[in-house]
Design a protein around this motif. Structure first.
Motif, short mmCIF file in Angstrom:
data_model
loop_
_atom_site.label_atom_id
_atom_site.label_comp_id
_atom_site.label_asym_id
_atom_site.label_seq_id
_atom_site.Cartn_x
_atom_site.Cartn_y
_atom_site.Cartn_z
N ASN A 169 -3.23 4.51 -1.42
CA ASN A 169 -4.10 5.07 -0.38
C ASN A 169 -3.79 6.56 -0.32
O ASN A 169 -2.62 6.95 -0.25
N GLU A 191 -9.02 5.03 -1.61
CA GLU A 191 -8.04 4.06 -2.12
C GLU A 191 -8.36 3.68 -3.54
O GLU A 191 -9.52 3.73 -3.96
N SER A 236 -5.91 -3.57 2.74
CA SER A 236 -4.98 -2.62 3.37
C SER A 236 -5.51 -2.05 4.69
O SER A 236 -4.76 -1.76 5.59
N GLN A 237 -6.84 -1.90 4.79
CA GLN A 237 -7.41 -1.23 5.97
C GLN A 237 -7.73 -2.21 7.10
O GLN A 237 -7.98 -1.79 8.22
N SER A 238 -7.76 -3.51 6.79
CA SER A 238 -8.26 -4.41 7.83
C SER A 238 -7.16 -4.80 8.80
O SER A 238 -6.00 -4.98 8.43
N LEU A 296 -2.98 5.82 7.38
CA LEU A 296 -3.83 5.62 6.21
C LEU A 296 -4.93 6.67 6.10
O LEU A 296 -5.52 7.09 7.10
N GLU A 314 -8.66 7.65 3.78
CA GLU A 314 -9.84 6.83 3.51
C GLU A 314 -9.97 6.38 2.07
O GLU A 314 -10.48 5.31 1.77
N THR A 373 0.86 -1.18 0.00
CA THR A 373 0.00 0.00 0.00
C THR A 373 0.90 1.23 0.00
O THR A 373 1.73 1.40 0.90
N SER A 375 -15.08 -2.07 6.16
CA SER A 375 -14.32 -2.91 5.21
C SER A 375 -13.86 -4.21 5.88
O SER A 375 -13.79 -5.26 5.23
#
Ligand SMILES: C[S@@+](CC[C@H](N)C(=O)[O-])C[C@H]1O[C@@H](n2cnc3c(N)ncnc32)[C@H](O)[C@@H]1O
Length: 484
Positions: free
Chosen positions: A244, A258, A280-282, A254, A256, A213, A340
């Protein structure tokens, strides 16, 4: 802790660890990283702020962690505090590597830009020419990447690291070396200028898939396709690249927005015989070997018998809940506030063929309050909140729901102890505390605490009392309440 107690705990730890690593190892093929049998030395130990104890023998680190846990949980009388489960090979375990980028020393200016020369007709040529023009005449700097020095935002260029996955490290180095060629300026924190802020690399421990990312200060990323092509050429194990966008002046890594630049935008990895999708966000635990130990421990301690409705609170991508759904829960409801992550959890349930789990995107406290108000029967709560711990609302609703058992997993035992004290005051007792070393060489400790309702465990001890014991030799005499 006394010396005798320390050595007793060390030998209990040795046998528990052997058992745990046997279980973890049998389900996961060992990676080349894990086979680094000799203890590597860290060349940046004194400057880098990440591993506070890397110069200390690993066994001694575990002894100190045991002592800290025993001390922290000493207020819970009757709780069995078990020895920490450590790693067999505590190196190169981090499957998530995050590096900031920043300008370093000034370099001589680049040769003058060539401009959009005649004959540059393909899109790639035009992009390259545009990049040259942007870079021309601008002061150039060395590009720094690595770790922050303890308590600062000063980057220590860590060329080598003994805890990070080595493929992830190669990706970070490759990104840095490609940046000048693609006109990608490193981010300047003080001015909020520049383009590339961070690279976050996640590696699937068993799949070997790699998600990169790139966190950028702005959406425009000319030449992004060519950049990805070049990155994959240098690191063929990269399976996905995501951009991102984070334009805020903040410490949060990060943003929001992407977009996927290459590959599917996520990776798959296997844990406890299930396959998980990680975007990438989890949230995904950073030490896969110990995550197996952690999840198996948590689910074992939940004592599921096939009839329980289990809530997996703060479920992330549903990892613990899905392991529970496969190993003894009748039904699992997972809840997490990140939409997500919940999408990933549902997808994880679907592609693993787990039909007895559902996932809800909601604040965990609100969810618990709603369940308590609706009188939803819940037998076991598995909870794994962030470092700050659970909210008072969550804990009070949990007590109102009154599950028979609570398995509280925490990466911050200080906030966990605070929360356990609140649960103790509302009728629960801490029965077992099992620490797991998820972060060797650092101060961090992960702990699993098991609670059950005080009233649920009233035990009756059979005692044989003869009339003689009660001073009633004369069998004819009827014992009175006073006698007894
Ligand atoms: C330590 S992680 C645990 C994730 C998961 N159990 C695992 O092992 O992968 C904490 C999770 O709590 C979630 N979270 C944080 N605050 C929350 C809240 N107020 N309500 C629900 N979930 C929350 C985060 O999104 C994150 O997924």
């Amino acid at each position: 802790m006394t010396k005798r107690l320390q050595s007793e705990r060390a030998s209990r730890r040795a046998s528990a660890n052997a058992e745990a690593s046997e279980q973890a190892d049998s389900s996961a093929p060992r990676s080349a990283d894990a086979d680094a049998l000799t203890a590597p030395t860290c060349p940046h130990a004194r400057q880098c702020g990440a591993c506070q104890h890397v110069e200390q023998p690993y066994d001694l680190q575990l002894v100190h962690k045991d002592a800290r846990v025993a001390d922290l949980f000493s207020g819970f009388r009757g709780a069995e505090v078990r020895p920490i489960l450590g790693m067999e090979h505590p190196y190169f375990y981090r499957n998530k590597v995050v590096s900031p980028f920043a300008p370093g020393k000034k370099l001589p200016p680049a040769p003058g830009g060539k401009g959009a020369q005649a004959g540059k007709t393909t899109r790639g040529e035009r992009n390259r020419a545009a990049r040259d023009r942007r870079a021309a005449g601008r002061p150039r700097h060395e590009i720094l990447c690595g770790m922050y020095a303890a308590g600062t935002h000063r980057i220590v260029p860590t060329e080598q690291c003994v805890v990070e996955n080595q493929n992830a490290k190669r990706v970070i180095q490759a990104v840095r070396s490609l940046m000048p060629r693609f006109g990608m300026e490193p981010y300047r924190e003080d001015a909020g200028s520049g383009f590339l802020r961070h690279a976050v690399v996640r590696v699937g421990h068993t799949s070997g898939e790699v998600l990169v990312t790139l966190v950028t200060n702005g959406r425009e990323f000319p030449g992004s396709r060519a950049f990805c092509r070049e990155l994959v050429k240098r690191c063929p194990f990269v399976t996905s690249v995501v951009q991102n966008v984070n334009e805020r002046q903040t410490n949060v890594i990060l943003g929001e927005r992407e977009q996927t630049l290459y590959g599917p935008g996520f990776i798959l990895d296997e844990l406890c015989g299930l396959s998980f999708r990680i975007s990438s966000q989890s949230f995904y635990q950073v030490n896969a070997v110990q995550t197996e130990v952690l999840y198996r421990t948590a689910v074992e301690l939940a004592h599921l018998t096939g009839i329980e409705h289990v809530v997996d609170a703060y479920c992330g991508t549903g990892t613990i809940g899905l392991v529970a759904a496969k190993h003894g829960a009748a039904h699992v409801t997972g809840v997490d506030s990140v939409a997500s992550a919940v999408r990933d959890a549902r997808e994880n349930a679907r592609h693993n063929g787990v039909g007895n789990a559902r996932f809800v995107a909601e604040d965990a406290g609100d969810f618990m309050r709603r369940c308590a108000a609706e009188g939803e029967p819940v037998d076991v709560v598995l909870m794994d909140p962030p470092r700050a711990g659970a909210s008072a609302e969550f804990l009070d609703a949990l007590s109102a729901l009154a599950p028979a058992r609570v398995v509280y997993i925490s990466c911050n035992p200080e906030t966990q102890v605070r929360d356990l004290a609140r649960l103790r005051d509302s009728g629960y007792a801490v029965r077992i505390v099992q620490p797991v070393d998820m972060f060797p060489h650092t101060d961090h400790i992960e702990t699993v605490a098991v609670l059950s309702r005080k009233s649920a465990t009233k035990t009756f001890i059979p005692v044989t009392v003869s009339p003689k014991d009660m001073g009633l030799d004369e069998a004819k005499a009827q014992p009175t309440y006073e006698n007894i």
